[in-house]
Design a protein around this motif. Sequence first.
Motif, short mmCIF file in Angstrom:
data_model
loop_
_atom_site.label_atom_id
_atom_site.label_comp_id
_atom_site.label_asym_id
_atom_site.label_seq_id
_atom_site.Cartn_x
_atom_site.Cartn_y
_atom_site.Cartn_z
N THR A 40 0.92 -1.28 0.10
CA THR A 40 -0.28 0.00 0.00
C THR A 40 0.83 1.34 0.11
OG1 THR A 40 -0.09 0.09 2.45
CG2 THR A 40 -1.94 -1.11 1.39
N MET A 41 0.20 2.28 -0.67
CA MET A 41 0.83 3.61 -0.28
C MET A 41 -0.40 4.54 0.33
SD MET A 41 3.12 4.80 -3.24
CE MET A 41 4.58 3.82 -3.77
N ASN A 52 0.10 14.27 -4.41
CA ASN A 52 1.20 13.84 -4.10
C ASN A 52 1.56 12.64 -4.99
OD1 ASN A 52 2.15 14.84 -1.23
ND2 ASN A 52 -0.20 14.78 -1.28
N ILE A 53 2.37 12.95 -5.88
CA ILE A 53 2.94 11.90 -6.80
C ILE A 53 4.04 11.24 -6.32
CG2 ILE A 53 3.68 11.45 -9.31
CD1 ILE A 53 2.05 14.32 -10.00
N VAL A 54 3.98 9.95 -6.55
CA VAL A 54 5.24 8.99 -5.91
C VAL A 54 5.89 8.30 -7.16
CG1 VAL A 54 6.14 7.14 -4.39
CG2 VAL A 54 4.34 8.63 -3.70
N GLU A 55 7.02 8.27 -7.22
CA GLU A 55 7.65 7.69 -8.58
C GLU A 55 8.62 6.72 -8.13
OE1 GLU A 55 9.50 10.60 -10.91
OE2 GLU A 55 10.81 11.04 -9.87
N LEU A 56 8.81 5.53 -8.83
CA LEU A 56 9.61 4.39 -8.57
C LEU A 56 10.96 4.35 -9.47
CD1 LEU A 56 10.13 1.80 -7.15
CD2 LEU A 56 8.82 0.74 -9.11
N VAL A 68 9.40 5.93 -12.83
CA VAL A 68 8.05 5.58 -13.21
C VAL A 68 7.10 6.00 -12.18
CG1 VAL A 68 6.61 3.88 -14.10
CG2 VAL A 68 8.99 3.76 -14.66
N PRO A 69 6.15 6.95 -12.39
CA PRO A 69 5.18 7.34 -11.57
C PRO A 69 4.26 5.99 -11.04
CG PRO A 69 4.80 8.70 -13.25
CD PRO A 69 5.99 7.65 -13.65
N ILE A 70 4.24 5.69 -9.98
CA ILE A 70 3.40 4.55 -9.51
C ILE A 70 2.20 4.80 -8.78
CG2 ILE A 70 5.08 2.83 -9.77
CD1 ILE A 70 5.47 2.86 -6.83
N ALA A 71 1.95 6.22 -8.40
CA ALA A 71 0.91 6.35 -7.35
C ALA A 71 0.77 7.87 -7.50
CB ALA A 71 0.85 6.10 -6.01
N VAL A 81 -3.88 3.86 -1.78
CA VAL A 81 -3.78 3.04 -3.09
C VAL A 81 -3.22 1.62 -2.74
CG1 VAL A 81 -1.41 3.70 -3.97
CG2 VAL A 81 -3.24 2.96 -5.63
N ASN A 82 -4.00 0.53 -3.20
CA ASN A 82 -3.43 -0.82 -3.12
C ASN A 82 -2.62 -1.15 -4.31
OD1 ASN A 82 -3.10 -3.59 -2.47
ND2 ASN A 82 -5.28 -4.04 -2.98
#
Length: 182
Positions: A40-41, A52-56, A68-71, A81-82
């Motif tokens: 989760t995030m 809030n954009i989280v990238e990997l 790569v943005p993932i959430a 987000v699951n």
Amino acid sequence: MSKTEKPLSTLWGCELNESNKEESFKTDDTNHQHQLALRTMCLGHTAKDEFNIVELVTGEGNSSAKAVPIATLHAKSMPTVNLSGLDLHPPVTFRLKHGSGPVYVGAEHVALEEYSDDEELDEEMDEEVEEEEEDIEVSPVKKVTKNGAGKRKKPEKGEDEEASDGDNPPKKGKGRGRKAKV
């Protein structure tokens, strides 16, 4: 997964915010195979009304690594987000690309440990074979007799003609519903 591997699982997590925009998961252990299974995030309760954009980022973080943005999380519309089913191999880095967070990342660190002692493996294999042999049951052999009880009798010509008579209903499976041929 082969029988020589034993999974070890631990929880892993991090917090991304204004002061800590980046967090990495890496391991120096070369004796095990490692995997990070994301779960989760979610935004913390103090998150502002912003995206809030989280990238990997996979790899060592060099210039060839791609982010790569993932959430994309928002306090009012999507606070969590699951991410089940997203399994990563280290090293990986999570980066808060936009927003101030706090964003919490929850994951499971799985390490596959190989047995170092071959004798221990041999003993386990021997025990499994013995257990399988104990489970096998021997059934008694039955004699087959030829008394003709299981054989079907062929109808004779006279019986077949009787069955096609118009007065008698046809026997089961003998053309029921069809007109007799003359």
